[in-house]
Each structure stands twice: as structure tokens, then as C-alpha cells.
Design an enzyme around this catalytic site. Structure first.
Site, mmCIF file in Angstrom:
data_model
loop_
_atom_site.group_PDB
_atom_site.id
_atom_site.type_symbol
_atom_site.label_atom_id
_atom_site.label_comp_id
_atom_site.label_asym_id
_atom_site.label_seq_id
_atom_site.Cartn_x
_atom_site.Cartn_y
_atom_site.Cartn_z
ATOM 1 N N GLY A 27 0.819 -1.214 0.000
ATOM 2 C CA GLY A 27 0.000 0.000 0.000
ATOM 3 C C GLY A 27 0.847 1.254 0.000
ATOM 4 O O GLY A 27 2.022 1.226 -0.362
ATOM 5 N N HIS A 33 4.441 1.971 -7.891
ATOM 6 C CA HIS A 33 3.453 0.884 -7.852
ATOM 7 C C HIS A 33 2.563 0.926 -9.096
ATOM 8 O O HIS A 33 2.248 -0.116 -9.679
ATOM 9 C CB HIS A 33 2.548 1.012 -6.624
ATOM 10 C CG HIS A 33 3.251 0.906 -5.304
ATOM 11 N ND1 HIS A 33 3.455 1.989 -4.482
ATOM 12 C CD2 HIS A 33 3.787 -0.161 -4.657
ATOM 13 C CE1 HIS A 33 4.067 1.592 -3.378
ATOM 14 N NE2 HIS A 33 4.296 0.300 -3.460
ATOM 15 N N GLN A 144 12.377 -3.312 -9.827
ATOM 16 C CA GLN A 144 13.842 -3.393 -9.735
ATOM 17 C C GLN A 144 14.365 -2.536 -8.575
ATOM 18 O O GLN A 144 15.477 -2.715 -8.104
ATOM 19 C CB GLN A 144 14.466 -2.928 -11.043
ATOM 20 C CG GLN A 144 15.964 -3.166 -11.112
ATOM 21 C CD GLN A 144 16.663 -2.226 -12.065
ATOM 22 O OE1 GLN A 144 16.259 -2.125 -13.221
ATOM 23 N NE2 GLN A 144 17.688 -1.526 -11.598
HETATM 24 P P1 AMP Z 1 6.163 -2.129 -1.533
HETATM 25 O O1 AMP Z 1 4.754 -1.646 -1.421
HETATM 26 O O2 AMP Z 1 7.183 -1.133 -1.114
HETATM 27 O O3 AMP Z 1 6.360 -3.504 -0.946
HETATM 28 O O4 AMP Z 1 6.432 -2.317 -3.092
HETATM 29 C C1 AMP Z 1 5.598 -3.117 -3.893
HETATM 30 C C2 AMP Z 1 6.287 -3.335 -5.221
HETATM 31 O O5 AMP Z 1 6.484 -2.075 -5.847
HETATM 32 C C3 AMP Z 1 7.670 -3.984 -5.084
HETATM 33 O O6 AMP Z 1 7.828 -4.953 -6.113
HETATM 34 C C4 AMP Z 1 8.598 -2.819 -5.256
HETATM 35 O O7 AMP Z 1 9.862 -3.190 -5.777
HETATM 36 C C5 AMP Z 1 7.830 -1.974 -6.257
HETATM 37 N N1 AMP Z 1 8.291 -0.586 -6.189
HETATM 38 C C6 AMP Z 1 8.405 0.192 -5.098
HETATM 39 N N2 AMP Z 1 8.931 1.389 -5.418
HETATM 40 C C7 AMP Z 1 9.162 1.368 -6.763
HETATM 41 C C8 AMP Z 1 9.707 2.302 -7.690
HETATM 42 N N3 AMP Z 1 10.143 3.513 -7.311
HETATM 43 N N4 AMP Z 1 9.782 1.936 -8.979
HETATM 44 C C9 AMP Z 1 9.369 0.700 -9.380
HETATM 45 N N5 AMP Z 1 8.849 -0.223 -8.543
HETATM 46 C C10 AMP Z 1 8.750 0.100 -7.252
#
Ligand code: AMP
Length: 285
Positions: A27, A33, A144
């Protein structure tokens, strides 16, 4: 858009015979995201976004408590991005009394983020394994931005014969280069100004590599020094490693990725860049 709270509701919502894209998130959605959701929307019949702040991957209880949460806003963002199903279970649903299983990818989880955050990747792998089993997606999308996580998940799905394609999506950045992260909102004004030093240092290392310096030890020294010049950055690690096994390399000639982690105040940020030797194409695996 449907909200499912447990695996039974999920199964009911997903029509059989369709391709399914899963985007796991915690979230506090941002454009990073949304880029994953858009890719999943373009490549699948059904898009499922999981939204679960997974307690078992937080080694720091304060980080878990302070993790930003806004379910209503996230649901609106997900709907605008074309999500069909939001899977938003309660912790008790994911980890009922008696829950006793842990999925561990050993070597890849023991270094870098794993060394700084004991238990983190066991928490990630266990929850991602549960999500993959509950949703049974055709493809699952990961950023990534969390490079080591991506490699750990790749290893887990291969080792355990999980029938899913893991799709890696590029890092989405703010205008000043800072990698988007749900934690960025917790940066103080001064730390927010200082934080782009991470992406600048990574870009700088590629610039130096472009001049013909391929020695990883020299490049690593440049990387660390550039970050350490910023007084507000407390460097955890700055490394140049093999893109797959994450072991330190001597040269970037055969492909390498630079990974950094630093704290700004109480907020820990990570960033990375796939390095290419000056003459060759960018290495993506
Ligand atoms: P999180 O909600 O932080 O667990 O992230 C969910 C997904 O979004 C994970 O696969 C992260 O690697 C991806 N994600 C988070 N920040 C970025 C970003 N700046 N660029 C690309 N993907 C992201």
C-alpha cells in the site's frame, strides 16, 4: 473493482481460464506501484493487487508502526490503474493461530538487506509464497527498486517449481532522481533534499565506468565516497555485485549492479543501478 479479504473470496472472484497478473504491495501507493499495475493491466486478463503490510518482514517494530497506511486512497489509485481485484487480508487471516511455516532462500538472503535486516527476506518469501498460492497468477510483477528482493523471489520460484513468470519492472524516480518509495514521505525537509545523493552517486559511477574504469573496487570507492560527502546520509553499504548471485565482482565487464543503502534520520533508503561497460549494451537478466 472487487475487494477480497481471504483466499476463498479471491478464488470466487477470479474467473477460471483467464491470465492473471499479481502485483504484491504494502500500500501507500505511488507512481512506482502504478507502473507495475499498468504493466500487469497490459499483459493479463485479470489484475490482482495485494495490499498487506506484512508484519513478519519488518525487523524494526517502529518501522512497521510508522509505515504509511491509507486504504481508501490506495483503493482509488488501484481502481484508476485498472485493478480488478484488491486482495487485502487481515494479519490474522494470513497468519492464523498455529501458523508455523517459513520459506527461506539461504545464501541470497544472508547478505546486504538480509544482513542489515535479520529475518526480512524470510518474511518476504513466506508472504509472497502464500500470495502466489492464493492467487495462482500467470505473472507476478516486482520492481527493480528492490533489486535483492527480485533476485530472492526469482530463486524461490525456480527452486520450488512455482508456475509463475516473475516480471521485473524499472525503477520510477522523482524529478530529482530519488527512487520513489512509500518511506519518502517520512523524510524531513532537509533529509528529502539530501536523499537524491544516492541516485546521483549511482549515476556518477556509471559516468566513471563510461570513461573506461571497469575495476569494481575503484568504482565502489567512488560510490561510497560520493555518498559519504553528504553529511545527512548514514551509509550502510555501497557495493558492486554480480546481477544474479549478488557476490562482489572484480570488474564490471561481465555485467554488474551497484547497490546502496543509507539512513537519512530514521528513514532507511535503498537504490541501485545496473552498470554497463562503456562499449557494451546494458546487461539485463
Ligand atoms: P512495496 O509496497 O514497497 O512492498 O512495493 C511493492 C512493489 O512495488 C515492489 O515490487 C517494489 O519493488 C515496487 N516498487 C516500489 N517502489 C518502486 C519504484 N520507485 N519503482 C518501481 N517499482 C517500485
Amino acid at each position: 473493482m472487487i475487494t477480497a479479504l481471504n483466499a476463498a473470496e479471491l478464488r470466487e472472484a477470479i474467473a477460471p481460464g483467464k491470465s492473471v497478473g499479481l502485483v504484491p504491495t504494502m500500500g501507500a501507493l505511488h507512481a512506482g506501484h502504478v507502473s507495475l499495475l499498468s504493466r500487469a493491466r497490459a499483459e493479463n486478463d485479470v489484475v490482482v493487487m495485494s495490499l498487506f503490510v506484512n508484519p513478519t518482514q519488518f525487523n524494526d517494530p517502529d518501522d512497521f508502526d510508522k509505515y504509511p497506511r491509507d486504504l481508501d486512497r490506495d483503493r482509488r489509485t488501484a481502481e484508476e490503474a485498472g485493478v480488478d481485484i484488491v486482495f487485502a487480508p487481515e494479519a490474522q487471516t494470513m497468519y492464523p493461530t498455529g501458523f508455523d511455516t517459513v520459506v527461506t532462500v539461504r545464501a541470497l538472503s544472508s547478505v546486504l538487506e538480509g544482513a542489515s535486516r535479520p529475518g526480512h527476506f524470510a518474511g518476504v518469501c513466506t508472504v509472497v509464497a502464500k500470495l502466489l498460492n492464493a492467487v495462482a497468477p500467470t505473472r507476478a510483477y516486482f520492481g527493480q527498486k528492490d533489486y535483492q528482493q527480485l533476485q530472492v523471489i526469482n530463486r524461490m520460484t525456480r527452486d520450488l517449481n512455482m508456475p509463475v513468470e516473475i516480471v521485473s519492472c524499472p525503477i520510477v524516480r522523482e524529478a530529482d532522481g530519488l527512487a520513489m518509495s512509500s518511506r519518502n514521505v517520512r523524510l524531513s525537509e532537509d533529509d528529502r533534499k539530501a536523499a537524491p545523493v544516492l541516485s546521483k552517486a549511482l549515476a556518477y559511477v556509471q559516468d566513471i565506468a563510461d570513461t573506461g574504469v571497469h575495476d569494481a573496487y575503484q568504482l565502489r570507492a567512488w560510490l561510497a565516497q560520493t555518498i559519504e560527502v553528504e553529511a545527512l546520509a548514514k551509509l550502510d553499504y555501497a557495493v558492486i555485485v554480480d546481477p544474479c548471485d549478488l557476490k562482489e565482482v572484480d570488474t564490471i565487464d561481465h555485467g554488474a549492479v551497484a547497490l546502496v543503502a543509507a539512513a537519512f534520520g530514521s528513514v532507511r533508503l535503498i537504490d541501485n543501478r545496473i552498470l554497463r561497460p562503456a562499449s557494451g549494451p546494458e546487461v539485463r537478466r
